[in-house]
Design a protein around this motif. Structure first.
Motif, PDB file in Angstrom:
ATOM      1  N   HIS A  56       0.736  -1.223  -0.090  1.00  0.00           N
ATOM      2  CA  HIS A  56       0.067  -0.097   0.046  1.00  0.00           C
ATOM      3  C   HIS A  56       0.809   1.237   0.094  1.00  0.00           C
ATOM      4  CE1 HIS A  56      -3.893  -1.987   0.944  1.00  0.00           C
ATOM      5  NE2 HIS A  56      -3.063  -2.899   1.739  1.00  0.00           N
ATOM      6  N   CYS A  60       4.976   4.958  -3.343  1.00  0.00           N
ATOM      7  CA  CYS A  60       5.541   6.368  -3.014  1.00  0.00           C
ATOM      8  C   CYS A  60       6.459   6.630  -2.169  1.00  0.00           C
ATOM      9  CB  CYS A  60       4.115   7.250  -2.344  1.00  0.00           C
ATOM     10  SG  CYS A  60       2.605   7.422  -3.556  1.00  0.00           S
ATOM     11  N   HIS A  61       6.754   5.652  -1.319  1.00  0.00           N
ATOM     12  CA  HIS A  61       7.602   5.798  -0.247  1.00  0.00           C
ATOM     13  C   HIS A  61       9.176   4.966  -0.296  1.00  0.00           C
ATOM     14  CE1 HIS A  61       5.419   8.712   2.784  1.00  0.00           C
ATOM     15  NE2 HIS A  61       4.565   8.038   2.301  1.00  0.00           N
ATOM     16  N   LEU A  67      10.980   9.346   3.550  1.00  0.00           N
ATOM     17  CA  LEU A  67      10.555   7.694   4.235  1.00  0.00           C
ATOM     18  C   LEU A  67      10.405   6.566   3.329  1.00  0.00           C
ATOM     19  CD1 LEU A  67       9.144   6.380   6.490  1.00  0.00           C
ATOM     20  CD2 LEU A  67       7.093   7.431   5.909  1.00  0.00           C
ATOM     21  N   LEU A  69      10.149   2.810   2.936  1.00  0.00           N
ATOM     22  CA  LEU A  69       9.053   1.797   3.316  1.00  0.00           C
ATOM     23  C   LEU A  69       9.230   0.362   2.825  1.00  0.00           C
ATOM     24  CD1 LEU A  69       5.934   3.411   4.451  1.00  0.00           C
ATOM     25  CD2 LEU A  69       7.837   2.857   5.949  1.00  0.00           C
ATOM     26  N   SER A  83      10.442  13.035  12.461  1.00  0.00           N
ATOM     27  CA  SER A  83       9.662  13.151  11.165  1.00  0.00           C
ATOM     28  C   SER A  83      10.296  14.276  10.169  1.00  0.00           C
ATOM     29  CB  SER A  83       8.230  13.236  11.553  1.00  0.00           C
ATOM     30  OG  SER A  83       7.455  14.063  10.410  1.00  0.00           O
ATOM     31  N   ASN A  85       8.460  16.103   7.880  1.00  0.00           N
ATOM     32  CA  ASN A  85       7.559  17.129   7.885  1.00  0.00           C
ATOM     33  C   ASN A  85       6.817  17.539   8.932  1.00  0.00           C
ATOM     34  OD1 ASN A  85       7.977  17.181   4.875  1.00  0.00           O
ATOM     35  ND2 ASN A  85       6.245  15.877   4.436  1.00  0.00           N
ATOM     36  N   HIS A  86       6.874  16.730  10.074  1.00  0.00           N
ATOM     37  CA  HIS A  86       6.067  17.158  11.228  1.00  0.00           C
ATOM     38  C   HIS A  86       7.065  17.204  12.376  1.00  0.00           C
ATOM     39  CE1 HIS A  86       2.812  16.578   8.595  1.00  0.00           C
ATOM     40  NE2 HIS A  86       3.281  15.138   8.155  1.00  0.00           N
ATOM     41  N   ARG A  91       8.427   9.568  14.230  1.00  0.00           N
ATOM     42  CA  ARG A  91       7.694   8.691  13.350  1.00  0.00           C
ATOM     43  C   ARG A  91       6.879   7.558  14.156  1.00  0.00           C
ATOM     44  NH1 ARG A  91      11.487   8.669   7.983  1.00  0.00           N
ATOM     45  NH2 ARG A  91      10.973  10.730   7.220  1.00  0.00           N
ATOM     46  N   VAL A 101       4.005   9.605  14.692  1.00  0.00           N
ATOM     47  CA  VAL A 101       3.148   9.756  13.654  1.00  0.00           C
ATOM     48  C   VAL A 101       2.648   9.071  12.724  1.00  0.00           C
ATOM     49  CG1 VAL A 101       3.662  11.329  11.486  1.00  0.00           C
ATOM     50  CG2 VAL A 101       4.809  12.048  13.776  1.00  0.00           C
ATOM     51  N   LEU A 102       3.224   7.742  12.555  1.00  0.00           N
ATOM     52  CA  LEU A 102       2.787   6.683  11.640  1.00  0.00           C
ATOM     53  C   LEU A 102       1.396   6.252  12.083  1.00  0.00           C
ATOM     54  CD1 LEU A 102       3.270   4.366   9.541  1.00  0.00           C
ATOM     55  CD2 LEU A 102       4.019   3.100  11.663  1.00  0.00           C
ATOM     56  N   LYS A 105      -1.075   8.933  11.045  1.00  0.00           N
ATOM     57  CA  LYS A 105      -1.406   8.908   9.675  1.00  0.00           C
ATOM     58  C   LYS A 105      -2.315   7.733   9.008  1.00  0.00           C
ATOM     59  CE  LYS A 105       1.608  11.811   7.695  1.00  0.00           C
ATOM     60  NZ  LYS A 105       0.867  13.092   7.140  1.00  0.00           N
ATOM     61  N   LEU A 114      -1.974  15.215   5.607  1.00  0.00           N
ATOM     62  CA  LEU A 114      -2.747  13.693   5.057  1.00  0.00           C
ATOM     63  C   LEU A 114      -2.688  12.798   5.595  1.00  0.00           C
ATOM     64  CD1 LEU A 114      -0.838  14.241   1.472  1.00  0.00           C
ATOM     65  CD2 LEU A 114      -3.220  14.945   2.035  1.00  0.00           C
TER      66      LEU A 114
HETATM   67  C1  HEC Z   1       0.127   8.192  -3.280  1.00  0.00           C
HETATM   68  C2  HEC Z   1       1.508   8.397  -2.588  1.00  0.00           C
HETATM   69  C3  HEC Z   1       1.495   7.988  -1.251  1.00  0.00           C
HETATM   70  C4  HEC Z   1       1.249   6.541  -0.852  1.00  0.00           C
HETATM   71  C5  HEC Z   1       0.635   5.434  -1.349  1.00  0.00           C
HETATM   72  C6  HEC Z   1       1.483   6.791   0.701  1.00  0.00           C
HETATM   73  N1  HEC Z   1       1.929   7.964   0.934  1.00  0.00           N
HETATM   74 FE1  HEC Z   1       2.550   8.548   3.012  1.00  0.00          FE
HETATM   75  N2  HEC Z   1       3.261  10.512   2.172  1.00  0.00           N
HETATM   76  C7  HEC Z   1       2.970  10.890   1.074  1.00  0.00           C
HETATM   77  C8  HEC Z   1       3.274  12.189   0.869  1.00  0.00           C
HETATM   78  C9  HEC Z   1       3.113  13.116  -0.521  1.00  0.00           C
HETATM   79  C10 HEC Z   1       3.602  12.568   2.088  1.00  0.00           C
HETATM   80  C11 HEC Z   1       4.130  14.145   2.720  1.00  0.00           C
HETATM   81  C12 HEC Z   1       2.990  14.863   3.131  1.00  0.00           C
HETATM   82  C13 HEC Z   1       2.623  14.609   4.629  1.00  0.00           C
HETATM   83  O1  HEC Z   1       3.579  14.351   5.448  1.00  0.00           O
HETATM   84  O2  HEC Z   1       1.385  14.477   4.765  1.00  0.00           O
HETATM   85  C14 HEC Z   1       3.802  11.440   3.032  1.00  0.00           C
HETATM   86  C15 HEC Z   1       3.985  11.366   4.271  1.00  0.00           C
HETATM   87  C16 HEC Z   1       3.927  10.253   5.160  1.00  0.00           C
HETATM   88  C17 HEC Z   1       4.479  10.216   6.485  1.00  0.00           C
HETATM   89  C18 HEC Z   1       5.119  11.384   7.398  1.00  0.00           C
HETATM   90  C19 HEC Z   1       6.690  11.096   7.208  1.00  0.00           C
HETATM   91  C20 HEC Z   1       7.553  12.580   7.609  1.00  0.00           C
HETATM   92  O3  HEC Z   1       8.455  12.140   8.446  1.00  0.00           O
HETATM   93  O4  HEC Z   1       7.176  13.547   7.602  1.00  0.00           O
HETATM   94  C21 HEC Z   1       4.277   8.968   6.859  1.00  0.00           C
HETATM   95  C22 HEC Z   1       4.611   8.366   8.228  1.00  0.00           C
HETATM   96  C23 HEC Z   1       3.761   8.070   5.934  1.00  0.00           C
HETATM   97  N3  HEC Z   1       3.456   9.027   4.805  1.00  0.00           N
HETATM   98  C24 HEC Z   1       3.373   7.017   5.850  1.00  0.00           C
HETATM   99  C25 HEC Z   1       2.758   6.101   4.744  1.00  0.00           C
HETATM  100  C26 HEC Z   1       2.250   4.753   4.860  1.00  0.00           C
HETATM  101  C27 HEC Z   1       2.254   3.852   6.111  1.00  0.00           C
HETATM  102  C28 HEC Z   1       1.562   4.344   3.888  1.00  0.00           C
HETATM  103  C29 HEC Z   1       0.964   3.070   3.260  1.00  0.00           C
HETATM  104  C30 HEC Z   1      -0.090   2.891   4.283  1.00  0.00           C
HETATM  105  C31 HEC Z   1       1.773   5.708   2.924  1.00  0.00           C
HETATM  106  N4  HEC Z   1       2.205   6.537   3.758  1.00  0.00           N
HETATM  107  C32 HEC Z   1       1.315   5.710   1.765  1.00  0.00           C
HETATM  108  C33 HEC Z   1       2.315  10.132   0.058  1.00  0.00           C
HETATM  109  C34 HEC Z   1       2.210   8.639  -0.022  1.00  0.00           C
END
Ligand code: HEC
Length: 142
Positions: A56, A60-61, A67, A69, A83, A85-86, A91, A101-102, A105, A114
């Protein structure tokens, strides 16, 4: 319009509205009641949490928010890491969901921008529970 037709029309529209709303909502997180007689269901990072990330999140990550993953990077990128962004939030704080933070989110708390994943796909309640249990049980690299 006679009364019966009017009533069924109103009931019908309410039903349609309900079904429509239910469809748009992501999975709600419902914590499991704790039964002391039940054995603890251990959450494993490498065999249970990482596959959720790969399915999932990983599209993107490696790139988004510094980050990664991916299988070999996820643990080192999450646990006790500030983190990007935060900041100064962390995290993943082992054993502390609210400080992680995780957790905010993936549980949709809206606390840190988001919710994840942000692309209209959703984690199942079971997947959210696995991440919950893993953090709560000390975020081990198990
Ligand atoms: C479509 C792309 C996309 C997907 C899929 C996605 N992310 Fe993200 N994620 C982002 C973006 C863009 C940001 C930066 C904006 C924010 O922090 O909200 C972000 C930020 C984060 C952060 C904060 C990181 C930080 O240190 O600032 C975490 C934790 C995170 N995502 C976890 C996840 C997890 C877990 C999943 C799967 C369940 C996931 N993301 C799926 C785009 C995505």
């Amino acid at each position: 319009m006679d009364r019966r037709i009017a009533t069924s029309f109103i009931v019908g529209s309410m039903l349609a509205l309900l079904v429509g709303c239910a469809k748009d909502e992501g999975p709600l997180y419902i914590p499991k009641p704790v039964d002391p007689s039940e054995p603890i269901d251990t959450a494993y990072f490498n065999t249970e949490v990482v596959p959720i990330f790969i399915q999932h999140c990983w599209n993107c990550h490696p790139d988004m928010a510094a980050l990664d993953l991916g299988e070999t990077e996820a643990y080192a990128n999450l646990v006790n890491v500030t983190s990007s962004n935060h900041a100064p939030a962390i995290r993943v704080v082992p054993g502390d969901l609210d400080a992680s933070v995780l957790w905010h989110k993936v549980s949709g708390s809206d606390t840190y921008g988001l919710n994840m994943p942000p692309n209209g796909t959703f984690l199942s309640a079971q997947e959210v529970q696995t991440i919950h249990d893993w953090i709560e049980q000390g975020a081990l690299n198990n």
